[in-house]
Design a protein around this motif. Sequence first.
Motif, short mmCIF file in Angstrom:
data_model
loop_
_atom_site.label_atom_id
_atom_site.label_comp_id
_atom_site.label_asym_id
_atom_site.label_seq_id
_atom_site.Cartn_x
_atom_site.Cartn_y
_atom_site.Cartn_z
N ASP A 72 0.82 -1.21 0.00
CA ASP A 72 0.00 0.00 0.00
C ASP A 72 0.86 1.27 0.00
O ASP A 72 0.49 2.27 -0.60
N ARG A 75 2.18 1.38 -3.53
CA ARG A 75 1.22 0.99 -4.57
C ARG A 75 1.87 0.05 -5.58
O ARG A 75 1.71 0.18 -6.79
N TYR A 77 1.40 -3.23 -6.20
CA TYR A 77 0.63 -4.47 -6.14
C TYR A 77 1.04 -5.47 -7.23
O TYR A 77 1.12 -6.67 -6.97
N ALA A 124 -6.30 -6.14 -5.18
CA ALA A 124 -5.78 -4.84 -4.76
C ALA A 124 -5.41 -4.00 -5.98
O ALA A 124 -5.67 -2.78 -6.01
N ASP A 128 -6.98 -0.41 -6.91
CA ASP A 128 -6.10 0.72 -7.12
C ASP A 128 -6.26 1.31 -8.52
O ASP A 128 -6.05 2.51 -8.72
N GLY A 331 -6.33 1.61 1.96
CA GLY A 331 -5.29 0.76 1.42
C GLY A 331 -5.87 -0.43 0.68
O GLY A 331 -6.51 -1.29 1.29
#
Length: 398
Positions: A72, A75, A77, A124, A128, A331
């Motif tokens: 998180d 960022r 992922y 995630a 995002d 997050g």
Amino acid sequence: MTVDAPRRPLAARLLVPSAAVLWGLHFALLAPALALILATLYDASTADIGWAIAIYNAGGFLASILIPAWADRSRSYLQVLLLAAVLTIALAGVLAAISSLAWATAALVVLGGPASLGTTMLFAHLRDDGASTSAIVDTRAIISAAWMAGPPLATAIIGWAGGRGILAALVVIAAANIVTTVLMLRTRRPAGEEAPAPTRSPHALPPGSRLATVVIIGAFVLFQATNATAMTFMTLYVTQTVGLTVVWAGVALGVAAALEVPALMIVGRLGDRIPHLTLVAVGALCAAVYYLGLMLVTEPVLLLALQLPNAIGFAAISGIGLALFQDLIPGAGMSTGLFMNARRVGAILSGPIIAAGALPLLGQRGIFGICAVLTLLGLALIPLAKRFARAPEPEPAS
């Protein structure tokens, strides 16, 4: 007049569904075969297998808290998704090369824990990237479809090549995951372009509703515990208590899996227009109907008919629930990781629920009575969470 953002090329739009299929197959192969791998490659006893899998799940629990929190902050992922695929290959190689159960357990914790974050990081990344509720739930439906093919494929591979055959299949899937993840990294927005903040559903609880969020997490632990109980105990219940052959248990589970995919896709589209908590409440009510109905089952027709409310409940809790967590908890990685951990904690609680069936006053039918009560308790927590969300936050002392 607004100008719509250009649509991505078809090949780029197929990357996430492809990754969902591959990660779904990854877990659908590994989950049912892990016990057999430990037994055949390391001569593990039933008790040994239980402890090894418990330690492995504990490692996965910690990994799904620590690593998403780190992801998180940057960022990153997709980078963690790539790492999970690489570690899968390393894990398969280590498990194939060693002969000690202790070292195998250590490898499952050190390598398998982070490698188990594939779907967590995929969701995630979607969050995002600003994906809608329907896009997130559609991806969950793809993973469910992969789970339908996984167990039969796993048994075919085991019958042909044994435990090491499953490890080889995982290497092939992980290699394909590496390719799809690298392509997703290449098709991201340019490095100099600022990534937009993830969109927030207009139906989510207000930001900062900490007490309400804790209550919702508690409700989902109860929902997941009852779902895990029903899935784990279905075969034994159908054969020992209902008095049907084991084939009917397989048919019921197959019908439920087949209904889950369209149920997820339908409820995902509803989630773009209807408050998430409302859909979760409807799903919990359907799940309670399912458990109460299981207590009354004496013949196959009712058993199969009950798979419809079962599928609706699963879709709302597992599909909309994921989007709900991503809206409630800051997050993308942490929120997805906490949702996955609610499932893990629920699976742990399913053990005592099943054990309660040994009590004379309950019996095996009473297990599903407990599931119904716990599901209704979780349902009661939803309006409580709404009340806490509306209550003003206490001001800090000066």
